[in-house]
Design an enzyme around this catalytic site. Sequence first.
Site, PDB file in Angstrom:
ATOM      1  N   LYS A 154       0.835  -1.216   0.000  1.00  0.00           N
ATOM      2  CA  LYS A 154       0.000   0.000   0.000  1.00  0.00           C
ATOM      3  C   LYS A 154       0.869   1.265   0.000  1.00  0.00           C
ATOM      4  CE  LYS A 154      -2.191  -0.994   3.857  1.00  0.00           C
ATOM      5  NZ  LYS A 154      -1.648  -2.312   4.271  1.00  0.00           N
ATOM      6  N   ARG A 209      -9.468   0.632   9.516  1.00  0.00           N
ATOM      7  CA  ARG A 209      -9.036  -0.753   9.673  1.00  0.00           C
ATOM      8  C   ARG A 209     -10.080  -1.569  10.437  1.00  0.00           C
ATOM      9  NH1 ARG A 209      -3.098   0.273   9.368  1.00  0.00           N
ATOM     10  NH2 ARG A 209      -1.969  -1.641   9.613  1.00  0.00           N
ATOM     11  N   ARG A 254      11.731  -6.053   4.502  1.00  0.00           N
ATOM     12  CA  ARG A 254      11.511  -4.611   4.377  1.00  0.00           C
ATOM     13  C   ARG A 254      12.486  -3.813   5.252  1.00  0.00           C
ATOM     14  NH1 ARG A 254       5.413  -2.452   4.656  1.00  0.00           N
ATOM     15  NH2 ARG A 254       5.480  -2.943   6.872  1.00  0.00           N
ATOM     16  N   ARG A 284      11.600  -2.067  10.821  1.00  0.00           N
ATOM     17  CA  ARG A 284      10.531  -1.741  11.767  1.00  0.00           C
ATOM     18  C   ARG A 284      10.428  -2.832  12.829  1.00  0.00           C
ATOM     19  NH1 ARG A 284       5.087  -0.214   8.540  1.00  0.00           N
ATOM     20  NH2 ARG A 284       4.187  -1.375  10.263  1.00  0.00           N
ATOM     21  N   ARG A 317      -0.414  -9.373  13.381  1.00  0.00           N
ATOM     22  CA  ARG A 317      -0.969  -8.319  12.511  1.00  0.00           C
ATOM     23  C   ARG A 317      -1.905  -8.931  11.474  1.00  0.00           C
ATOM     24  NH1 ARG A 317       4.299  -5.558  10.407  1.00  0.00           N
ATOM     25  NH2 ARG A 317       2.947  -4.025   9.423  1.00  0.00           N
TER      26      ARG A 317
END
Length: 208
Positions: A13, A88, A127, A155, A166
């Site tokens: 996203k 969300r 990532r 992160r 998540r």
Amino acid sequence: MNLIFIGPPGAGKGTQATAIINKFNIPQISTGDVIRAAIKDQTPLGKKFQEYTNKGELVPDKLVNSLVEDRLGKKDCANGFLLDGFPRTVNQAEALDEMLKNRGHQLDHVLLLEVPDSLLIERITGRRSDPETGQVYHLKYNPPPENIKTRLIQRKDDTEEVLKERLREYHNKTAPLIPYYEKAQLLRRIEGVGSIDDIQKRVFETLR
Ligand code: AMP
């Protein structure tokens, strides 16, 4: 143009959002970024957020809704916005409907970036981001330049263990937004598997 981006963590996203905001000249409102900034500054709210994000859980609706309400009131949203990572939950979607109604605005499209869970672990754990520019890379799919590699950070919630929670949160609380926006005839499904460029083409095709 008033847009929402939904999709599981690691769907891409944020990456696709950059291309959209540049093309349509609208701001990207990423609740994840706002939350991470508050955590970094260790504000009282940031400390509260951290208890949830470290575990991969969603922050309570009330807190996120008021962040978004404040942000939508800023001048740069007059031309439209791209909400990335909000809503969300169905409660957040209802709160957003109310905020937009009060401002006389409506949504144009809800983009759903679809990626199977099996691909998300590799995407998330690879990532890395550059603390100096905010640019996000992937060690394999969007490799960073050699000379900045040592300063890149991962992160805290991009580990396999936190990702599992998540994803659970996504399927339990966020996926119900799919029928919610389908019913409102706003949902646009986009296949999120492929190269960044291919997916970008699909996104722009959808927004044409
Ligand atoms: P993201 O960068 O969008 O993956 O968000 C990182 C984390 O921030 C999430 O795992 C949640 O803990 C929190 N968060 C971001 N956006 C929301 C939201 N709309 N509602 C609740 N929690 C959120």
